[in-house]
Write an enzyme that holds these catalytic residues in place. Structure first.
Site, short mmCIF file in Angstrom:
data_model
loop_
_atom_site.label_atom_id
_atom_site.label_comp_id
_atom_site.label_asym_id
_atom_site.label_seq_id
_atom_site.Cartn_x
_atom_site.Cartn_y
_atom_site.Cartn_z
N ASP A 1 0.83 -1.20 0.00
CA ASP A 1 0.00 0.00 0.00
C ASP A 1 0.88 1.26 0.00
OD1 ASP A 1 -2.06 1.78 0.34
OD2 ASP A 1 -2.90 0.82 2.13
N ASP B 1 -10.57 4.08 -1.60
CA ASP B 1 -11.26 3.09 -0.78
C ASP B 1 -12.77 3.13 -1.03
OD1 ASP B 1 -8.70 2.97 0.13
OD2 ASP B 1 -9.21 3.12 2.26
C1 GLA Z 1 -5.46 2.46 2.67
C2 GLA Z 1 -5.92 1.32 1.77
C3 GLA Z 1 -6.95 0.49 2.50
C4 GLA Z 1 -6.38 -0.02 3.81
C5 GLA Z 1 -5.85 1.12 4.65
C6 GLA Z 1 -5.08 0.62 5.86
O1 GLA Z 1 -6.49 3.37 2.89
O2 GLA Z 1 -6.45 1.81 0.57
O3 GLA Z 1 -7.39 -0.58 1.70
O4 GLA Z 1 -5.36 -0.94 3.53
O5 GLA Z 1 -4.98 1.95 3.90
O6 GLA Z 1 -4.51 1.65 6.60
#
Ligand code: GLA
Length: 391
Positions: A151, A211
């Site tokens: 990520d 997200d």
């Molecule tokens: C980001 C990612 C999510 C999750 C969070 C965790 O927002 O896009 O899918 O993994 O981080 O902190």
């Protein structure tokens, strides 16, 4: 390559040439069809623990979700503790024994997913892999990890955008060097047109947007991201998939029609199916939505050709993908706020004039239709059909 080869021959030569270059060497066997599993993030966020993951893994088996195809159990952010003097990462106190967790998941016939960042910190502020890529990959391999979600988060502080591919390739090389196959899940929210290069840095799946659970994770958010996938389908295929994020089903964010829309759209798009709900407390309706075999068969179709949007008229959209064996999966979506009739005109979708149609949510044959089919679709809802050509 300037030889004059027939198109059919190119279809064989190209993948071989790419495999020879080591680009996609790991990919096809790891994610021949879109990965299916569970991810803790939306339900637990930083409250996640080893016990919670184990309880959900057991429920995944007990509920029948494993039998339906869900295999990966993915720990998201917040498992990390400190690095030791040699720089090796250790889990925090909520995860007493990662190796034992891996063994437990494997014993259940499941796969173990973990999470890190190419930056110094993860999105929730835990230790990322920056400067420790090789060590972290080795640690994951030792724990029996089968998937890494990587990520971007704070990586923008240490890499300019032009270095993004390099950062992702660096970890892929470290994973490959361990000798343990680990599915590589890129998460950088669709930056830099990742669908064009995700596979070339070893990605088996890549997030295409932010997200889906942000801004309350309601129908508007889900549909914004889901329908925004239009045009990206051609970048997906066996070994490398577009990932519009985790399913919101069972999290209490969508009405049943919206949940069916997400499951249908994700399946048409050949997206990874990662449940995000508490599997230990699931209603029968949630379970049925997640495990409908006819819908999952669309997602997991071995041809791996993602749907294309064929029609958009106001709030009505029609998406279609071809299936192995010559059938088609067709989604008739109503994004509007009230029930609307929708007409599927076979010729407009370049379909044969006579089709047998089946409703995949209701498990019922609708009959044989000439030229077109029309039905009302409820607000935020979908009719997911399978079409078979008739003589
Ligand atoms: C980001 C990612 C999510 C999750 C969070 C965790 O927002 O896009 O899918 O993994 O981080 O902190």
């Amino acid at each position: 390559m300037h030889m004059h080869l027939p198109r059919r021959a190119l279809r064989w030569v190209m993948p071989l040439a790419l495999a020879g270059a080591g680009l996609w060497s790991q990919a096809p066997q790891l994610a021949a069809t879109p990965p299916m599993g569970w991810n803790d993030w939306y339900q637990y966020q930083c409250r996640v623990s080893q016990a919670i993951v184990e309880r959900n893994a057991a429920a995944l088996v007990r509920s029948g979700m494993k039998a339906a195809g869900y295999r990966y159990v993915d720990i998201d952010d917040c498992w990390q503790g400190q690095r030791d003097a040699q720089g090796f990462i250790h889990p925090n106190s909520r995860f007493p024994d990662m190796k034992a967790l891996g063994q437990y998941l494997h014993h259940l016939g499941l796969k173990f997913g973990i999470y890190s960042s190419p930056g110094p910190k993860t999105c929730a502020g835990y230790a990322g892999s920056y400067g420790h890529e090789k060590q972290d990959a080795e640690t994951y391999a030792r724990w029996g990890v089968d998937l890494l979600k990587y990520d971007w988060c704070s990586a923008g502080e240490v890499y300019p955008p032009s270095q993004m591919r390099h950062a992702y390739r660096l970890m892929h090389r470290a994973l490959v060097a361990t000798g343990r196959p680990m599915l590589y899940s890129l998460c950088q929210y669709g930056l830099e047109g990742v669908w064009r290069w995700g596979a070339s840095v070893g990605g088996n799946m890549w997030r295409t947007a932010g997200d889906v659970g942000a801004d309350g994770g309601d129908y508007n958010r889900m549909s914004l991201i889901g329908f925004q996938q239009s045009g990206l389908g051609r970048f997906a295929g066996p070994g490398h998939w577009n990932d519009p994020d985790i399913l919101l089903i069972g999290l209490g964010k969508l009405h049943p029609a919206g949940e069916r829309t997400q499951m249908s759209l994700w399946s048409l798009e050949a997206a990874p199916l990662l449940a995000g709900n508490d599997l230990t407390h699931m209603t029968p309706a949630t379970l049925a939505l997640l495990t409908n075999p006819e819908v999952i068969a669309v997602d997991q179709d071995p041809l791996g050709i993602a749907a294309r949007r064929y029609q958009a008229e106001g709030p009505l959209e029609i998406w279609m993908r071809p299936l192995a064996g010559g059938d088609w999966a067709i989604g008739l979506f109503n994004r509007g706020g009230s029930t609307l009739p929708i007409t599927l005109n076979f010729r407009r979708l370049h379909l044969p004039p006579r089709l047998r149609l089946r409703d995949l949510w209701r498990h019922s044959d609708l009959g044989i239709f000439d030229g077109h089919f029309a039905a009302p679709v409820p607000r935020h809802g979908v009719l997911l059909l399978k079409a078979t050509a008739m003589p």
